[in-house]
Write a protein that holds these residues in place. Structure first.
Motif, PDB file in Angstrom:
ATOM      1  N   LEU A 250      44.407  39.866  44.830  1.00 14.92           N
ATOM      2  CA  LEU A 250      44.393  39.130  43.571  1.00 14.92           C
ATOM      3  C   LEU A 250      43.239  39.588  42.684  1.00 14.92           C
ATOM      4  O   LEU A 250      43.395  39.723  41.463  1.00 14.92           O
ATOM      5  CB  LEU A 250      44.298  37.630  43.842  1.00 14.92           C
ATOM      6  N   ALA A 251      42.091  39.851  43.290  1.00 14.97           N
ATOM      7  CA  ALA A 251      40.955  40.350  42.511  1.00 14.97           C
ATOM      8  C   ALA A 251      41.275  41.709  41.898  1.00 14.97           C
ATOM      9  O   ALA A 251      40.906  42.001  40.754  1.00 14.97           O
ATOM     10  CB  ALA A 251      39.715  40.434  43.388  1.00 14.97           C
ATOM     11  N   ALA A 252      41.982  42.557  42.661  1.00 19.02           N
ATOM     12  CA  ALA A 252      42.342  43.888  42.158  1.00 19.02           C
ATOM     13  C   ALA A 252      43.302  43.807  40.983  1.00 19.02           C
ATOM     14  O   ALA A 252      43.347  44.716  40.149  1.00 19.02           O
ATOM     15  CB  ALA A 252      42.952  44.723  43.278  1.00 19.02           C
ATOM     16  N   LEU A 253      44.069  42.712  40.886  1.00 13.36           N
ATOM     17  CA  LEU A 253      44.996  42.552  39.765  1.00 13.36           C
ATOM     18  C   LEU A 253      44.270  42.384  38.429  1.00 13.36           C
ATOM     19  O   LEU A 253      44.824  42.679  37.373  1.00 13.36           O
ATOM     20  CB  LEU A 253      45.887  41.331  39.987  1.00 13.36           C
ATOM     21  N   ASP A 254      43.042  41.856  38.462  1.00 13.52           N
ATOM     22  CA  ASP A 254      42.273  41.621  37.232  1.00 13.52           C
ATOM     23  C   ASP A 254      43.100  40.793  36.254  1.00 13.52           C
ATOM     24  O   ASP A 254      43.339  41.177  35.110  1.00 13.52           O
ATOM     25  CB  ASP A 254      41.857  42.959  36.605  1.00 13.52           C
ATOM     26  N   LEU A 255      43.502  39.620  36.709  1.00 15.92           N
ATOM     27  CA  LEU A 255      44.382  38.766  35.912  1.00 15.92           C
ATOM     28  C   LEU A 255      43.644  38.150  34.732  1.00 15.92           C
ATOM     29  O   LEU A 255      42.549  37.604  34.891  1.00 15.92           O
ATOM     30  CB  LEU A 255      44.944  37.642  36.788  1.00 15.92           C
ATOM     31  N   GLN A 256      44.276  38.216  33.561  1.00 15.01           N
ATOM     32  CA  GLN A 256      43.746  37.596  32.362  1.00 15.01           C
ATOM     33  C   GLN A 256      44.648  36.430  31.951  1.00 15.01           C
ATOM     34  O   GLN A 256      45.852  36.427  32.252  1.00 15.01           O
ATOM     35  CB  GLN A 256      43.663  38.624  31.238  1.00 15.01           C
ATOM     36  N   PRO A 257      44.101  35.425  31.264  1.00 13.15           N
ATOM     37  CA  PRO A 257      44.933  34.287  30.845  1.00 13.15           C
ATOM     38  C   PRO A 257      46.152  34.741  30.045  1.00 13.15           C
ATOM     39  O   PRO A 257      46.063  35.613  29.184  1.00 13.15           O
ATOM     40  CB  PRO A 257      43.974  33.467  29.966  1.00 13.15           C
ATOM     41  N   GLY A 258      47.290  34.151  30.375  1.00 18.86           N
ATOM     42  CA  GLY A 258      48.518  34.458  29.648  1.00 18.86           C
ATOM     43  C   GLY A 258      49.235  35.706  30.104  1.00 18.86           C
ATOM     44  O   GLY A 258      50.289  36.053  29.549  1.00 18.86           O
ATOM     45  N   ALA A 259      48.713  36.403  31.110  1.00 22.66           N
ATOM     46  CA  ALA A 259      49.357  37.629  31.588  1.00 22.66           C
ATOM     47  C   ALA A 259      50.716  37.311  32.191  1.00 22.66           C
ATOM     48  O   ALA A 259      50.896  36.300  32.873  1.00 22.66           O
ATOM     49  CB  ALA A 259      48.475  38.327  32.615  1.00 22.66           C
ATOM     50  N   GLU A 260      51.683  38.188  31.935  1.00 23.57           N
ATOM     51  CA  GLU A 260      53.001  38.082  32.557  1.00 23.57           C
ATOM     52  C   GLU A 260      52.948  38.811  33.897  1.00 23.57           C
ATOM     53  O   GLU A 260      52.634  39.998  33.953  1.00 23.57           O
ATOM     54  CB  GLU A 260      54.073  38.710  31.669  1.00 23.57           C
ATOM     55  N   VAL A 261      53.273  38.093  34.979  1.00 21.19           N
ATOM     56  CA  VAL A 261      53.091  38.617  36.327  1.00 21.19           C
ATOM     57  C   VAL A 261      54.414  38.621  37.083  1.00 21.19           C
ATOM     58  O   VAL A 261      55.160  37.635  37.060  1.00 21.19           O
ATOM     59  CB  VAL A 261      52.056  37.786  37.119  1.00 21.19           C
ATOM     60  N   LEU A 262      54.684  39.730  37.771  1.00 21.04           N
ATOM     61  CA  LEU A 262      55.801  39.821  38.709  1.00 21.04           C
ATOM     62  C   LEU A 262      55.250  39.917  40.116  1.00 21.04           C
ATOM     63  O   LEU A 262      54.400  40.770  40.395  1.00 21.04           O
ATOM     64  CB  LEU A 262      56.665  41.055  38.415  1.00 21.04           C
TER      65      LEU A 262
END
Length: 375
Positions: free
Chosen positions: A93-105
């Motif tokens: 999950l950390a490697a994904l570098d998720l930002q608010p509002g990101a569309e994720v599959l």
């Protein structure tokens, strides 16, 4: 978490999406593809203390055997679904570098925990999760609903992605790949990130972090070692060694040599990974003989060539037999020698590039230094 994988920014999601809410009553803690021997499951209904201890330990929890065909309390033959080790979950999950509002599959809903964590971070409306196994999907969807998460949850072939919601900013794959599906790369927008376990045919596995480029390719480094169950569409089905011997008793028509390279020196996860990046269509199998002795079998996927190497504890020389158009042990020793010559690089020095047509190739330190192919 002692490993440090649970960064501060993921703590709210971890505390909100409780792992216990996404684990079935019967689990097998720490049981992976390489573990052997009889292992009894832990049943929450009869031993809740042991169940909770396992759930809140940093260990993977096998939740299904043999695609659901095995239902007894003891282990089955092949683990086919799990709730992954928390340290690995949060590292990915950390490697994904998720930002608010990101569309994720998410490819591989499993028990639903990852989908809940993603939903907690970016909102359920931005998460699409796909699961191939209908039974696992139904259970995961029920758990997600009960916990108040409502991502777009699909039953289908995750190797094809889910084009109806594309393009995605981030893709998380929770089963190991031998080939990154071109469909998934195409469904990720330029600048988007794909995080997935990647396993070689020979063995060894690591998590790769790919960034999609404007030209439709994707490239990036491996970030840590891993050991996931294989994506069902990419499972390998092996032919018995008897077929390679042509029905004759070993060593059949194999030519005999000796080697000073011990089979034990090519058995660890890292050298297996390095060998696998250089070889194609070769896989190992250790046949235990007792007393610490074993035979390392090498076979090719085309069923044309084989090799056997006998390991004897304390020996300095080891007997080798090879047969077929490919000298598999010779290929392996050349691959091992290259890895030695590069200073035995760790997983993180390797990377992967996937061309728009799905062709992939590995590199060392940068994409300008491709890993050589042997054989």
């Amino acid at each position: 978490m002692d490993s440090g994988a649970l960064a501060t920014d993921w703590l709210p999601a971890y505390r909100a999406a409780l792992r216990e809410s996404f684990v079935p009553d019967v689990i097998w803690p720490g049981v992976g593809p390489a573990d052997g021997g009889p292992v009894a499951g832990i049943d929450r209904r009869t031993d809740p203390e042991a169940w909770f201890h396992a759930v809140y330990s940093d260990t993977s929890l096998t939740t299904q055997w043999d695609d659901g065909c095995h239902t007894g309390p003891d282990r089955g033959n092949i683990p086919t679904c799990s709730n992954s080790q928390p340290a690995m979950v949060f590292s990915m999950l950390a490697a994904l570098d998720l930002q608010p509002g990101a569309e994720v599959l998410e490819v591989g809903t499993g028990t639903g925990w990852n989908a809940a964590l993603l939903s907690e971070r970016v909102g359920s409306e931005n998460v699409t999760t796909i699961e191939f196994d209908p039974e696992n999907a139904a259970s995961a969807h029920a758990r997600l609903d009960a916990a108040g998460y409502h991502p777009v949850a699909v039953v289908g072939d995750g190797s094809q992605g889910w084009p109806a919601r594309a393009p995605y900013d981030r893709v998380l794959i929770t089963a190991s790949l031998r080939q990154v599906p071109a469909d998934i790369v195409r469904q990720t927008r330029p600048g988007g990130i794909i995080v997935s376990p990647y396993a070689t045919e020979y063995g060894g596995e690591a998590v790769v972090r790919l960034t999609v480029e404007e030209d439709g390719s994707a490239s990036g480094p491996f970030v840590c070692s891993s050991a996931f169950m294989r994506l069902r569409q990419q499972r390998a089905y092996r032919t018995h060694v008897k077929t390679y011997l042509g029905g004759k008793p070993w060593p059949a028509d194999g030519s005999r040599t000796t080697t000073s390279l011990s089979p034990a020196d090519v058995a660890d996860w890292l050298p297996m990974f390095a060998i696998g990046l250089q070889t194609e269509g070769m896989f190992p199998y250790p046949e235990t003989l007792g007393g610490g002795r074993y035979t390392l079998w090498l076979r090719d996927t085309q069923v044309t060539s084989w090799a056997s190497i006998d390991f004897v504890p304390g020996a300095k020389e080891f007997e080798v037999h090879q047969s077929g158009p490919r000298e598999l042990w010779s290929e392996l020793t050349a691959a091992r020698a290259w890895w030695d010559g590069q200073g035995r690089p760790d997983f993180e020095r390797f990377g992967l590039t996937v061309d728009p047509d799905g062709t992939s190739w590995a590199w060392l330190d940068s994409a300008e230094h491709p890993v050589p192919a042997v054989g």
